[in-house]
Design a protein around this motif. Structure first.
Motif, PDB file in Angstrom:
ATOM      1  N   ASP A   1      -3.001   1.075  -4.365  1.00  0.00           N
ATOM      2  CA  ASP A   1      -3.203  -0.209  -3.702  1.00  0.00           C
ATOM      3  C   ASP A   1      -2.830  -1.305  -4.703  1.00  0.00           C
ATOM      4  N   THR A   2      -1.608  -1.802  -4.608  1.00  0.00           N
ATOM      5  CA  THR A   2      -1.152  -2.804  -5.577  1.00  0.00           C
ATOM      6  C   THR A   2      -1.751  -4.180  -5.304  1.00  0.00           C
ATOM      7  N   TRP A   3      -2.277  -4.399  -4.088  1.00  0.00           N
ATOM      8  CA  TRP A   3      -2.894  -5.675  -3.753  1.00  0.00           C
ATOM      9  C   TRP A   3      -4.263  -5.807  -4.414  1.00  0.00           C
ATOM     10  N   HIS A   4      -5.060  -4.755  -4.319  1.00  0.00           N
ATOM     11  CA  HIS A   4      -6.380  -4.760  -4.953  1.00  0.00           C
ATOM     12  C   HIS A   4      -6.345  -4.127  -6.347  1.00  0.00           C
TER      13      HIS A   4
ATOM     14  N   GLN B   1       0.841  -1.186   0.000  1.00  0.00           N
ATOM     15  CA  GLN B   1       0.000   0.000   0.000  1.00  0.00           C
ATOM     16  C   GLN B   1       0.885   1.249   0.000  1.00  0.00           C
TER      17      GLN B   1
ATOM     18  N   TYR C   1      -3.225  -3.965   8.424  1.00  0.00           N
ATOM     19  CA  TYR C   1      -3.640  -2.876   7.528  1.00  0.00           C
ATOM     20  C   TYR C   1      -5.132  -2.978   7.209  1.00  0.00           C
TER      21      TYR C   1
ATOM     22  N   HIS D   1      -3.550   7.263  -3.476  1.00  0.00           N
ATOM     23  CA  HIS D   1      -3.443   5.954  -2.820  1.00  0.00           C
ATOM     24  C   HIS D   1      -3.324   4.884  -3.899  1.00  0.00           C
TER      25      HIS D   1
ATOM     26  N   THR E   1       0.371  -5.151   2.763  1.00  0.00           N
ATOM     27  CA  THR E   1      -1.066  -5.447   2.826  1.00  0.00           C
ATOM     28  C   THR E   1      -1.262  -6.601   3.798  1.00  0.00           C
TER      29      THR E   1
ATOM     30  N   GLN F   1     -12.125  -4.414  -1.590  1.00  0.00           N
ATOM     31  CA  GLN F   1     -11.494  -5.099  -0.475  1.00  0.00           C
ATOM     32  C   GLN F   1     -12.166  -6.442  -0.233  1.00  0.00           C
TER      33      GLN F   1
ATOM     34  N   PHE G   1      -7.955  -0.225   7.926  1.00  0.00           N
ATOM     35  CA  PHE G   1      -8.735   0.318   6.817  1.00  0.00           C
ATOM     36  C   PHE G   1     -10.226   0.202   7.095  1.00  0.00           C
TER      37      PHE G   1
END
Length: 351
Positions: free
Chosen positions: A221-224, A144, A275, A219, A271, A344, A279
Motif C-alpha cells: 500500500d504505497t498510499w499508507h 495499491q 477502493y 499487499h 487509491t 487507513q 476495503f
C-alpha cells in the motif's frame, strides 16, 4: 621425491564423494541433492570447512499447503521431483486470468528459468551453488498492489524467500553464496520460509513456516506506506510501514536446487474512494469468502467491482493461527486487521 600438489579438480572430486557418502548415511532417499539439497560446484578452491555447512533444514516443510492435494501433504521422496510435478501439478487457488505483471526476463539471476508465460520461475535446474533471485517486470509505484506467490516445489535449504526490493538490489550478487538475499540491506524486505522477516541484515520472528503448496500474498500500500504479508489467504502481519514515495519491485529468491515459485495473482488499483469503500466493506464482512456474494447490488455493478477490485473484497484480514507442527515461531501481529484499519483512518484524516 617431492609430492605433487593435488589440483583443485581432484579436490572437488574427493569432496563431492565425501558429500555423497555423508548423504547416504543421512538417508537422503535418492533425491540427488547434497545434505542441503544443494551442490557447490563453484570455481573457487574448496576448503575443509565446507564439509559441514550450517543449514536450517535439509528436509522439506510439509503440512503448510493451501489445499489438501495429496502431493502437497507429503514430502515427495522420489528420484525425479520434476517428473512428479508434471504428473501431479496442483492448480488450487489459480483462478486469475489477467496479471498486472509477470517475472522479468532481463532482471534475474543466471540460475533461473521462466515458464508458464513468465509466471513461474525455476531455480537451479540441476544443482545449486549459491542464491538466485528475480524481480517482476513492473515497478510498483503509486497505488495499491497485491500479488500471490505459490510454492510449486519442495521448500527447504538455506532459504526461499518472498518480498520486495528497489532497483538497487543486485540479484546476482550472491550467486556463489548461500544466504537470505532479500533483507540483507536497507533496499529490500524478505519473508523466509522459516517464518523470519529480514531487513537491513536483521531478522525477527514473524510467522509460522511455509512449504510446498503454500500461497504467500503480499499487499503493498504505497498510499499508507505499509507492507502486509498473507499466508494461504489469511493475514499474518504488517511487515513494514512508512514506505510512501518509494518505488519497489516484487522479488523472490531461492538457494534450493530444483525449486520453483509461481505468480498466481498480481493486481493493482488506484487509491480511490471506491477502493477505500471496498476495503472497509471487507473489514466489516470478514467471514465471507467473497464480500460481493452478500451485498445487495445490481449484477452489473457486482461484475464491475469484481473485475476492478475483486482481490480487495476477497482478502482475509483475520490473523491466521500458527500450525501446531511449526517450530519456527508463531504468526505475529495479531492486530493485523486493526493496524491496517488504524493506518487507513490516520491517513484519511490528513487528506
Amino acid at each position: 621425491m617431492a609430492r605433487r600438489p593435488r589440483s583443485s579438480r581432484a579436490w572437488r572430486f574427493v569432496l563431492s564423494g565425501v558429500r555423497r557418502e555423508a548423504d547416504g548415511r543421512a538417508g537422503a532417499r535418492g533425491w540427488g541433492y547434497d545434505s542441503d539439497g544443494q551442490h557447490s560446484d563453484s570455481d573457487s578452491e574448496p576448503e575443509f570447512s565446507s564439509l559441514s555447512p550450517s543449514i536450517p533444514s535439509a528436509i522439506p516443510v510439509t503440512g503448510e499447503s493451501y489445499c489438501n492435494c495429496e502431493n502437497q501433504s507429503e514430502a515427495p521422496y522420489c528420484s525425479s521431483l520434476h517428473a512428479l510435478h508434471r504428473v501431479r501439478d496442483c492448480r488450487c487457488g489459480e483462478e486469475d486470468e489477467y496479471f498486472d505483471w509477470v517475472w522479468d526476463e532481463v532482471n534475474k539471476s543466471t540460475a533461473t528459468l521462466l515458464t508458464c508465460d513468465n509466471r513461474k520461475v525455476n531455480f537451479h535446474m540441476e544443482y545449486s551453488c549459491g542464491t538466485a533471485a528475480i524481480r517482476g517486470n513492473k515497478e510498483l509505484a503509486e497505488g495499491q498492489h497485491f500479488w500471490e506467490i505459490k510454492m510449486t516445489s519442495p521448500v527447504y535449504g538455506t532459504d526461499m524467500m518472498v518480498g520486495i526490493g528497489t532497483s538497487d538490489v543486485n540479484l546476482d550478487k550472491y550467486r556463489h553464496t548461500f544466504c537470505s538475499l532479500l533483507g540483507k540491506d536497507e533496499d529490500s524486505w524478505g519473508l523466509s520460509y522459516t517464518g523470519l522477516l529480514h531487513h537491513k541484515g536483521d531478522k525477527t520472528n514473524f510467522s509460522s513456516r511455509f512449504g510446498q503448496g503454500s500461497i504467500i500474498g503480499v499487499h503493498l500500500d504505497t498510499w499508507h506506506g505499509t507492507l502486509t504479508f498473507f499466508k494461504n489467504r489469511k493475514c499474518i502481519g504488517v511487515a513494514a510501514t512508512k514506505l510512501q514515495n518509494k518505488k519497489f519491485y516484487p522479488m523472490v529468491c531461492s538457494t534450493a536446487a530444483k525449486s520453483s515459485m509461481k505468480v498466481i495473482r498480481s493486481c493493482a488499483s488506484r487509491t480511490s474512494l471506491q477502493y477505500l469503500c471496498c476495503f472497509r466493506l471487507r473489514q466489516l464482512l470478514p467471514d465471507y469468502v467473497d464480500t460481493l456474494e452478500v451485498l445487495p447490488l445490481p449484477p452489473g455493478l457486482k461484475q464491475v467491482l469484481h473485475n476492478k477490485l475483486g482481490w480487495v473484497l476477497s482478502m482475509n484480514y483475520s490473523t491466521s493461527k500458527p500450525s501446531s507442527s511449526s517450530s519456527s515461531g508463531s504468526d505475529s501481529d495479531s492486530s493485523c486487521g486493526s493496524d491496517a484499519e488504524a493506518c487507513q483512518r490516520k491517513r484519511c484524516r490528513r487528506t
